[in-house]
Motif scaffolding. Sequence first.
Motif, PDB file in Angstrom:
ATOM      1  N   GLY A  91       0.837  -1.364   0.105  1.00 54.93           N
ATOM      2  CA  GLY A  91       0.069   0.005   0.106  1.00 54.93           C
ATOM      3  C   GLY A  91       0.892   1.229   0.068  1.00 54.93           C
ATOM      4  O   GLY A  91       0.448   2.266   0.464  1.00 54.93           O
ATOM      5  N   ILE A  92       2.086   1.286  -0.726  1.00 52.49           N
ATOM      6  CA  ILE A  92       2.748   2.502  -0.754  1.00 52.49           C
ATOM      7  C   ILE A  92       2.460   3.000  -2.176  1.00 52.49           C
ATOM      8  O   ILE A  92       2.773   2.249  -3.254  1.00 52.49           O
ATOM      9  N   MET A  93       2.131   4.336  -2.181  1.00 57.40           N
ATOM     10  CA  MET A  93       2.062   4.680  -3.383  1.00 57.40           C
ATOM     11  C   MET A  93       3.212   5.080  -4.447  1.00 57.40           C
ATOM     12  O   MET A  93       4.230   5.407  -3.711  1.00 57.40           O
ATOM     13  N   LEU A  94       2.959   4.747  -5.541  1.00 59.49           N
ATOM     14  CA  LEU A  94       4.296   4.972  -6.603  1.00 59.49           C
ATOM     15  C   LEU A  94       4.246   6.383  -6.979  1.00 59.49           C
ATOM     16  O   LEU A  94       3.210   6.582  -7.962  1.00 59.49           O
ATOM     17  N   ASP A  95       5.225   7.238  -6.894  1.00 55.45           N
ATOM     18  CA  ASP A  95       5.041   8.489  -7.742  1.00 55.45           C
ATOM     19  C   ASP A  95       6.081   8.336  -8.880  1.00 55.45           C
ATOM     20  O   ASP A  95       7.136   8.029  -8.901  1.00 55.45           O
TER      21      ASP A  95
END
Length: 352
Positions: free
Chosen positions: A200-204
């Motif tokens: 659940g880590i957003m990718l930028d």
Amino acid sequence: MAATQPAIIDGHNDVLLKLYRAGGPARAQGFLDGLDGALDLPKARTGGFGGGFFAVYVPSPTDREFKMEEMSKPKYDLPLPEPIDWEDAVPVVLSQAATLLELERAGALVVCRSAADMRAALQAGRLAAIFHIEGAEAIDPDLHMLDVLHAAGLRSLGPVWSRSTIFGHGVPFRYPSSPDIGAGLTDHGIRLVRRCNALGIMLDLSHLNEAGFWDVARHSDKPLVATHSNAHAICPHSRNLTDEQLRAIAESDGMVGVNFAAAFLRPDGQMNANVPISVMLDHLDHLMGILGEDRVGLGSDYDGAVVPQMLTTVADLPKLRQAMTERGYGDTLIAKLCHENWLRVLEKTWGS
């Protein structure tokens, strides 16, 4: 609508780097009292800055004067710094992460690990901080450090900051230029994408080149997000997103935060603070024309870039709200652009 409302959730700031250069966690009190820069607690209260992505970044040795001189020319192509070794990156990342945690202990902000945390902080009038890393140099090939940092609150990650990492390749500061420059993600990068999805880590995607962008689009099952990028159709800089990329973001129900950096706003690509707010609104209009009103927000790059002279610090953000009103944006749309769209995409990425 009050000048400081609705509160603004911002896609990118570099105040942790500023504090790191000033002495690290021991300088956290300066954030509460006031800093010589774009972002601190008093300025946030003045401008209705509700929080956002607090970037951890490992700097390269650079000649700022040379960079500013080159980016004032009609055309430029700055060489990218050399990659940074894991052993050199880890202590810098840990120092900045510790500074963020010290700011939380001091009562300056709340480190948010869920969309519910974000909403609660906004409702309580607390500064809502997302632990973000710009450039994954401190992540090892086995991704053990990713798990450790996630446990410490990491919820957003850019695989690269322009210079290459073991995970992929970024874009140089080049104008005019397509973002289609070189190879994309490595095998390590594809594994990183899948592990971030699982945690659940957003990718930028902001600093990835176009090949890397499409690699993430193929391998990620989460919305595509660029926290601080602009419209290539208005400013043909390598750092900006083409209409084709924007359509892919729309199809994924993702998000773009408009970057305040002058060189990515101005049609001439120059790092010159003489930028009318109307140019920023032109980018917003173009992005909304492709992404719709629910997938666009703000991603200032405060304390990390030359920004329009009317928006020098977060205390100036009421001018931006006023300009939106004068452009004809209604209260509902302004609330979406200021924070509701960020909350929407974070809920889709993190869960509630």
